[in-house]
Design a protein around this motif. Structure first.
Motif, short mmCIF file in Angstrom:
data_model
loop_
_atom_site.label_atom_id
_atom_site.label_comp_id
_atom_site.label_asym_id
_atom_site.label_seq_id
_atom_site.Cartn_x
_atom_site.Cartn_y
_atom_site.Cartn_z
N ILE A 64 0.82 -1.14 0.01
CA ILE A 64 -0.07 0.09 0.01
C ILE A 64 0.95 1.31 0.09
O ILE A 64 1.99 1.32 0.48
N LEU B 157 -6.34 0.87 8.59
CA LEU B 157 -6.85 0.68 7.20
C LEU B 157 -8.40 0.68 7.09
O LEU B 157 -9.08 1.32 6.24
N LEU C 173 -6.11 3.32 -1.27
CA LEU C 173 -6.23 2.32 -0.68
C LEU C 173 -6.98 1.18 -1.26
O LEU C 173 -6.82 -0.08 -1.53
#
Length: 547
Positions: free
Chosen positions: A109, A314, A523
């Motif tokens: 990421i 996240l 993301l």
């Protein structure tokens, strides 16, 4: 008939010895690329001496801080990774495979997405501060400075180190685990006599890799550094060129960084031993020792703790992106301009890295088949030179080189593409090395007997057999280029900026809601590409477990 058979075998051997030259061209290009940047640095730093770095207090400070934060980050990431890996190795539970996949995601990421997630949890106005404020408790933790750098490095590297250690533990032969069970070993005895010898063999490699990643960290330190007291060498290079326009100081610091990275890489290579893959096994996932309630609590505590480190940031990135600025950002020209630039850079850089990596491996593979292992190892090492030559250092050298002939920003796109392709090249080589080698061992004589070479062999044999690992390698290269900030930070402008640079500018101007939307989009792109590649890769016939 016998004579014809003999002639055919000779022809097959001759054809086997023909080495594709594409790998040599790629290696020449990589060396020329790095030497050009290195030469430009030498020219611009010609009036300075190494003693300047050693005598200047600020340069000594950034050097000491670079080592200090990298050492602390390595200790905080690698030491807890051992019990986390052991717990995952011992226990089976719903969601285990998904958690392990999420541990791999932290490596691909974009760095600023992870940083934004950490800010959403641990920032002054983050989730944790809001909860404590509702409970009338003070929140004194500062996410900026050394604290934030360490937190971010642990977030990115602890799951990755745990994944590497877990793979090592899964290589333990089942017979050893069964023997430990029959002998009635305690958990400590199993760790000492069965698990620790394997972990100890892998420990220098994992610690060295994490240390190098933390030592050359740029985006994390730039976003969370918090001032001159928390500045690394790479950030000092960026500040010297971008803000102070002190080209000589930037060149000297870049050379100093290359010297230190080269010395570290040589030292780590000398102390790292290769793991014997011939002793792989299918070790069970349940504990084969005298299990107890405290052992279960111990393992569950480490799994939950690591999960709480990875999952909330996240999740908060996604939740924070669903705000009132969602439509404003998505309807704005700035977002789509940055998205288009990121897409153009990532597609071209990923494709170049894939072609270059396959070329290097085809040549090195041919040399290995002809028992020229040292030449093959040397060629693959050249392809991975960027690991000891950070992208920002290369970008600095190219910026100085282009500036002597023309306006460097006119070539910003191609420089960013080239630097990102070089940064992705090691991932391609590591991902495809084992599948292509296994394929060559299986089909080399058949292809030679049929006279199948070049593009024909690549299309009819290589692509059909290892297309899924090839797609996986391209996706990894795409994500590396999509999330990079080092090259674009130096060459970026209002007319040419990628999503990571756009996100950094929004964070720098405290437009947190707009930054949340951009971070969530980055993301989602990364997660989507990674899970698609993971699904395809697991279905492939030739899989490199280390990839």
């Amino acid at each position: 008939m016998a004579n014809c058979t003999h002639t055919g075998s000779v022809v097959a051997v001759v054809r086997l010895q023909r080495t594709p030259r594409i790998g040599l061209w790629v290696a020449t290009g990589v060396v020329a690329f790095i030497l050009s940047a290195f030469g430009a640095l030498l020219v611009h730093a010609s009036g300075l001496e190494l003693s300047t770095v050693l005598n200047e207090p600020y340069y000594l400070h950034v050097t000491r801080f670079s080592f200090y934060q990298a050492l602390l980050s390595t200790l905080l990431s690698v030491i807890p990774a051992i019990p986390v890996a052991l717990a995952l190795h011992h226990r089976s539970f719903p969601g285990r495979d998904l958690l392990i996949k999420l541990f791999s995601i932290t490596l691909v990421i974009p760095v600023l997405v992870g940083v934004f997630g950490l800010l959403a949890i641990y920032g002054r106005s983050g989730f944790l501060a809001s909860v404590l404020q509702a409970l009338h408790l003070d929140f004194s933790f500062s996410v900026y400075g050394l604290n934030g750098i360490l937190l971010a490095h642990v977030f990115f590297n602890l799951p990755y180190a745990s994944r590497l250690f877990l793979h090592t533990l899964d290589m333990i032969p089942r017979e050893q685990s069964l023997l430990a069970c029959h002998l009635g070993m305690t958990p400590w005895q199993v760790f000492r006599y069965v698990n620790w010898p394997r972990i100890r063999q892998q420990l220098p490699h994992v610690a060295g890799l994490v240390f190098m990643l933390c030592f050359t960290s740029f985006a994390t330190v730039m976003a969370l550094g918090g001032g001159p007291q928390s500045t690394t060498i790479e950030l000092a290079i960026y500040q010297a060129i971008k803000f102070d326009f002190d080209l000589r100081a930037g060149a000297m610091l870049a050379l100093w960084q290359m010297l230190l990275c080269g010395a570290l890489a040589f030292m780590l290579q000398s102390i790292t031993k290769t793991i014997n893959a011939s002793s792989q096994g299918d070790s069970p996932r349940q504990p084969l020792f005298r299990d107890s309630r405290w052992a279960r609590y111990w393992d569950c505590g480490w799994i939950i703790g690591c999960g709480l480190l990875v999952l909330p940031p996240l999740v908060m990135v996604i939740i924070s992106g669903l705000n009132s600025h969602l439509w404003i950002v998505l309807s704005g020209a700035g977002f789509w301009q940055a998205f288009g630039s990121s897409l153009r850079v990532a597609v071209v850089a990923g494709s170049l890295a894939l072609v270059a990596g396959i070329g290097v491996l085809l040549t090195s593979r041919s040399w290995r088949l002809n028992h020229q292992r040292r030449r093959a190892d040397g060629l693959e090492t050249i392809g991975m030179m960027v690991l000891v030559t950070p992208g920002l250092v290369i970008s600095t050298g190219l910026f100085l080189l282009l500036r002597t002939f023309t306006n460097a920003f006119d070539f910003a796109y191609w420089v960013v593409v080239a630097v990102n392709a070089m940064m992705a090249l090691p991932y391609v080589i590591k991902t495809l090395q084992q599948p292509l080698w296994m394929l060559a061992q299986q089909y080399q004589y058949l292809c030679a007997s049929l006279g199948m070479q070049g593009w024909r062999r690549l299309w009819l044999v290589e692509w059909r057999a290892v297309r899924k690992p090839i797609i996986h390698a391209w996706v990894i290269s795409f994500l590396v280029a999509m999330g990079d900030l080092s090259a674009i930070a130096l060459f970026g402008s209002q007319d040419f900026r990628t999503l990571p640079l756009y996100l950094y500018q929004l964070l720098g101007s405290y437009q947190m809601e707009s930054a949340a939307v951009v971070a969530s989009c980055l993301l989602l792109i990364s997660l989507g590409c990674f899970f698609i590649a993971e699904r395809l890769f697991r279905r492939g016939g030739y899989v490199n477990a280390d990839a």
